[in-house]
Design a protein around this motif. Structure first.
Motif, PDB file in Angstrom:
ATOM      1  N   VAL A   1       0.823  -1.211   0.000  1.00 46.13           N
ATOM      2  CA  VAL A   1       0.000   0.000   0.000  1.00 46.13           C
ATOM      3  C   VAL A   1       0.857   1.262   0.000  1.00 46.13           C
ATOM      4  O   VAL A   1       0.446   2.314  -0.511  1.00 46.13           O
ATOM      5  CB  VAL A   1      -0.976  -0.010   1.208  1.00 46.13           C
ATOM      6  CG1 VAL A   1      -0.225   0.056   2.522  1.00 46.13           C
ATOM      7  CG2 VAL A   1      -1.964   1.145   1.113  1.00 46.13           C
ATOM      8  N   GLY A   2       2.064   1.176   0.513  1.00 44.29           N
ATOM      9  CA  GLY A   2       2.972   2.323   0.523  1.00 44.29           C
ATOM     10  C   GLY A   2       3.366   2.802  -0.859  1.00 44.29           C
ATOM     11  O   GLY A   2       3.865   3.915  -1.012  1.00 44.29           O
ATOM     12  N   ALA A   3       3.145   1.960  -1.894  1.00 44.14           N
ATOM     13  CA  ALA A   3       3.498   2.356  -3.259  1.00 44.14           C
ATOM     14  C   ALA A   3       2.413   3.214  -3.905  1.00 44.14           C
ATOM     15  O   ALA A   3       2.628   3.746  -5.003  1.00 44.14           O
ATOM     16  CB  ALA A   3       3.730   1.109  -4.113  1.00 44.14           C
ATOM     17  N   LEU A   4       1.252   3.364  -3.245  1.00 44.73           N
ATOM     18  CA  LEU A   4       0.150   4.128  -3.810  1.00 44.73           C
ATOM     19  C   LEU A   4       0.205   5.584  -3.370  1.00 44.73           C
ATOM     20  O   LEU A   4       0.698   5.897  -2.290  1.00 44.73           O
ATOM     21  CB  LEU A   4      -1.193   3.530  -3.367  1.00 44.73           C
ATOM     22  CG  LEU A   4      -1.437   2.051  -3.661  1.00 44.73           C
ATOM     23  CD1 LEU A   4      -2.828   1.658  -3.195  1.00 44.73           C
ATOM     24  CD2 LEU A   4      -1.255   1.746  -5.137  1.00 44.73           C
ATOM     25  N   ASN A   5      -0.351   6.453  -4.214  1.00 44.84           N
ATOM     26  CA  ASN A   5      -0.516   7.837  -3.779  1.00 44.84           C
ATOM     27  C   ASN A   5      -1.819   7.965  -2.988  1.00 44.84           C
ATOM     28  O   ASN A   5      -2.617   7.025  -2.930  1.00 44.84           O
ATOM     29  CB  ASN A   5      -0.463   8.802  -4.968  1.00 44.84           C
ATOM     30  CG  ASN A   5      -1.587   8.573  -5.973  1.00 44.84           C
ATOM     31  OD1 ASN A   5      -2.736   8.312  -5.598  1.00 44.84           O
ATOM     32  ND2 ASN A   5      -1.273   8.695  -7.257  1.00 44.84           N
ATOM     33  N   GLN A   6      -2.051   9.124  -2.394  1.00 41.21           N
ATOM     34  CA  GLN A   6      -3.189   9.280  -1.497  1.00 41.21           C
ATOM     35  C   GLN A   6      -4.521   9.103  -2.218  1.00 41.21           C
ATOM     36  O   GLN A   6      -5.460   8.517  -1.676  1.00 41.21           O
ATOM     37  CB  GLN A   6      -3.155  10.654  -0.813  1.00 41.21           C
ATOM     38  CG  GLN A   6      -4.154  10.816   0.319  1.00 41.21           C
ATOM     39  CD  GLN A   6      -3.975   9.777   1.422  1.00 41.21           C
ATOM     40  OE1 GLN A   6      -2.853   9.374   1.741  1.00 41.21           O
ATOM     41  NE2 GLN A   6      -5.089   9.316   1.983  1.00 41.21           N
ATOM     42  N   ASP A   7      -4.610   9.581  -3.460  1.00 39.85           N
ATOM     43  CA  ASP A   7      -5.848   9.429  -4.222  1.00 39.85           C
ATOM     44  C   ASP A   7      -6.157   7.960  -4.475  1.00 39.85           C
ATOM     45  O   ASP A   7      -7.310   7.517  -4.358  1.00 39.85           O
ATOM     46  CB  ASP A   7      -5.739  10.180  -5.558  1.00 39.85           C
ATOM     47  CG  ASP A   7      -6.996  10.040  -6.402  1.00 39.85           C
ATOM     48  OD1 ASP A   7      -8.055  10.520  -5.968  1.00 39.85           O
ATOM     49  OD2 ASP A   7      -6.918   9.429  -7.488  1.00 39.85           O
ATOM     50  N   GLN A   8      -5.131   7.187  -4.805  1.00 38.81           N
ATOM     51  CA  GLN A   8      -5.325   5.752  -5.037  1.00 38.81           C
ATOM     52  C   GLN A   8      -5.709   5.027  -3.754  1.00 38.81           C
ATOM     53  O   GLN A   8      -6.567   4.136  -3.760  1.00 38.81           O
ATOM     54  CB  GLN A   8      -4.045   5.155  -5.640  1.00 38.81           C
ATOM     55  CG  GLN A   8      -3.749   5.673  -7.038  1.00 38.81           C
ATOM     56  CD  GLN A   8      -2.318   5.427  -7.478  1.00 38.81           C
ATOM     57  OE1 GLN A   8      -1.426   5.186  -6.648  1.00 38.81           O
ATOM     58  NE2 GLN A   8      -2.074   5.499  -8.768  1.00 38.81           N
ATOM     59  N   VAL A   9      -5.092   5.408  -2.632  1.00 41.67           N
ATOM     60  CA  VAL A   9      -5.421   4.809  -1.339  1.00 41.67           C
ATOM     61  C   VAL A   9      -6.881   5.056  -0.991  1.00 41.67           C
ATOM     62  O   VAL A   9      -7.608   4.151  -0.573  1.00 41.67           O
ATOM     63  CB  VAL A   9      -4.497   5.365  -0.231  1.00 41.67           C
ATOM     64  CG1 VAL A   9      -5.027   4.988   1.147  1.00 41.67           C
ATOM     65  CG2 VAL A   9      -3.081   4.842  -0.411  1.00 41.67           C
ATOM     66  N   GLU A  10      -7.325   6.299  -1.176  1.00 34.78           N
ATOM     67  CA  GLU A  10      -8.711   6.649  -0.844  1.00 34.78           C
ATOM     68  C   GLU A  10      -9.689   5.941  -1.766  1.00 34.78           C
ATOM     69  O   GLU A  10     -10.734   5.455  -1.328  1.00 34.78           O
ATOM     70  CB  GLU A  10      -8.901   8.165  -0.928  1.00 34.78           C
ATOM     71  CG  GLU A  10      -8.167   8.951   0.146  1.00 34.78           C
ATOM     72  CD  GLU A  10      -8.703   8.663   1.536  1.00 34.78           C
ATOM     73  OE1 GLU A  10      -9.916   8.392   1.666  1.00 34.78           O
ATOM     74  OE2 GLU A  10      -7.915   8.714   2.499  1.00 34.78           O
ATOM     75  N   TYR A  11      -9.362   5.882  -3.046  1.00 37.00           N
ATOM     76  CA  TYR A  11     -10.270   5.266  -4.021  1.00 37.00           C
ATOM     77  C   TYR A  11     -10.433   3.772  -3.744  1.00 37.00           C
ATOM     78  O   TYR A  11     -11.550   3.243  -3.748  1.00 37.00           O
ATOM     79  CB  TYR A  11      -9.739   5.481  -5.433  1.00 37.00           C
ATOM     80  CG  TYR A  11     -10.700   5.087  -6.538  1.00 37.00           C
ATOM     81  CD1 TYR A  11     -11.484   6.045  -7.170  1.00 37.00           C
ATOM     82  CD2 TYR A  11     -10.804   3.761  -6.959  1.00 37.00           C
ATOM     83  CE1 TYR A  11     -12.360   5.700  -8.188  1.00 37.00           C
ATOM     84  CE2 TYR A  11     -11.674   3.400  -7.969  1.00 37.00           C
ATOM     85  CZ  TYR A  11     -12.451   4.372  -8.586  1.00 37.00           C
ATOM     86  OH  TYR A  11     -13.325   4.002  -9.592  1.00 37.00           O
TER      87      TYR A  11
END
Length: 440
Positions: A410-420
């Motif tokens: 999950v650390g490889a994702l940006n905040q928008d991807q994490v939220e989505y």
């Protein structure tokens, strides 16, 4: 990623396009996709779209060159050419095959939307049951010293309720529960282990009596943590050798505490004292071997290790679910009962729920549930910024002729991807009852 603007009439099957039309105004599942049939091309032209963006890197072929697109007949004047274009547009719109294809695409899209809404409702129920279980655990643990009989009664009630929720005649699947408030870490870990252990126990065809013992052992397996200093349990970074030796005493400490609860069943006491032992003698605190470890203890040792790997110990960063399963199977296989480990992987799949993946077509997704017919082709929720988060696309990879290229943390994702994708670096698990024949 370089995109090129291309006229729709130059498109052909195999070209990957980015469609700027709002998601609810076209019948395709996503606004970014590869054209796979002439019917899709007809549907696209019927929308009245003039230009689209083409991603050359993700296309199987290039669009037609302008010179290759059949021009109007030279002897036909401009007015006739416009009439011919209008007739062609009307012919596309009146094509019964096109109508059927468009209707089929809209129906598939609407089915996906309905399926996601149903799934969200089911997961909300799972989250409520999970939270209720955590609250029950938080209430009973403080009673262990002062009112052990009352604590045991409440524990039996909690486990019995979870077994009832598990169901008798229905297939169950492990579900990821995303919760934002994880400050009560020990209770979350206890319920994670109970939920995973019960699903695994059902997979192993344990009877109700053994499931109750298994659940009770899972709930109390880390009983000894209550006697460890907080600076040990909450320490960031690796232990010093003295700290490690103290931590490794917690199974023995827990067993001594359990002995003060005279009605605690013997198999539960074994789980408390031996859940860190390994079949090959490499565990602790006693270095026991296969002949000293019962089936229920073997189940808990696997489930406990998995949850510790995913969530890390104390503040340490965990592995992705896929990384955790891979580590246990590839490097720690000798620690565990092979039959139990195989059953556990059957429950979780190669890419367990909560695993962030990159698909073969480069899209990001999160695994939502296991496909028992093909453990390497789970059901996934796809990151597509053009699609509203509330209507995000869920794909069954076994039906899409699409595979997973790699798993990601999950650390490889940006905040928008994490939220989505609604993922976090702390994972919680519960189970959902699934009627046979129902998937997704």
């Amino acid at each position: 990623m370089a995109l090129t603007e291309v006229a729709v009439e130059r498109l052909r099957v195999g070209v990957f396009i980015h469609l700027d039309t709002p998601w609810m105004q076209h019948p395709f599942l996503t606004s970014k996709f590869k054209l796979r049939s002439e019917k899709q091309l007809k549907v696209l032209r019927s929308l009245g779209v003039k230009l689209v963006q083409v991603d050359a890197e993700r296309s199987d072929c290039a669009p037609w060159e302008p010179a290759e697109v059949p021009p109007p007949s030279p002897e036909v004047g401009l007015e006739s050419a416009l009439d011919e274009l209008a007739e062609e547009t009307l012919a596309i719109a009146a094509d019964p095959d096109l109508d059927a294809e468009t209707a089929a695409l809209w129906e598939e899209k609407n089915q996906r939307i309905r399926k996601l809404k149903e799934r969200r409702a089911r997961l909300n129920q799972c989250a409520k049951r999970y939270t209720t279980s955590v609250i029950s655990a938080r209430k009973l643990f403080p009673l262990l010293e002062s009112m052990p009989g009352e604590a045991l009664r409440a524990a039996n009630e909690l486990v019995a309720g979870m077994i009832d929720e598990l169901g008798a005649d229905q297939e169950t699947t492990v579900q990821l529960i995303n919760l934002k408030h994880l400050e009560e870490n020990s209770y979350f870990h206890a319920i994670n282990v109970v939920a995973l252990a019960l699903v695994l126990g059902r997979e192993l065809a344990l009877n109700v009596r053994d499931l109750r013992l298994l659940g009770l052992g899972a709930l109390f397996h880390d009983l000894g943590h209550q006697q460890l200093p907080s600076q040990i349990l909450l320490k960031k970074g690796p232990f010093t050798r003295p700290e490690l030796m103290l931590y490794r005493r917690h199974p023995a400490i827990g067993l001594q505490m359990a002995k003060r609860m005279p009605t605690l069943p013997r198999p539960v006491m074994e789980i408390i004292g031996k859940h860190h032992e390994h079949l090959d003698g490499s565990g602790y605190p006693q270095g026991l071997r296969e002949q000293d470890l019962g089936m229920l203890t073997r189940v808990i040792s696997i489930v406990n290790r998995y949850d510790n790997l995913c969530n890390g110990f104390a503040a340490r960063r965990g592995l992705s679910p896929h990384q955790a399963v891979s580590l246990m199977y590839a490097k720690e296989k000798s620690h565990y009962d092979g039959q139990v480990l195989s059953a556990f992987i059957s429950c979780l799949g190669v890419y367990p729920p909560g695993t962030v993946v990159r698909l073969e077509d480069e899209r990001l997704a999160v695994v939502t549930s296991v496909n028992r017919d093909d453990l390497a082709k789970p059901n996934v929720l796809v990151y597509a910024p053009d699609v509203p988060k509330e209507e995000a696309v869920i794909l069954d990879l076994s039906e899409e002729e699409l595979g997973v290229r790699e798993s990601l943390h999950v650390g490889a994702l940006n905040q928008d991807q994490v939220e989505y994708l609604n993922v976090s670096d702390k994972l919680s698990y519960y189970f959902e009852k699934k009627k046979h024949g129902r998937r997704g």
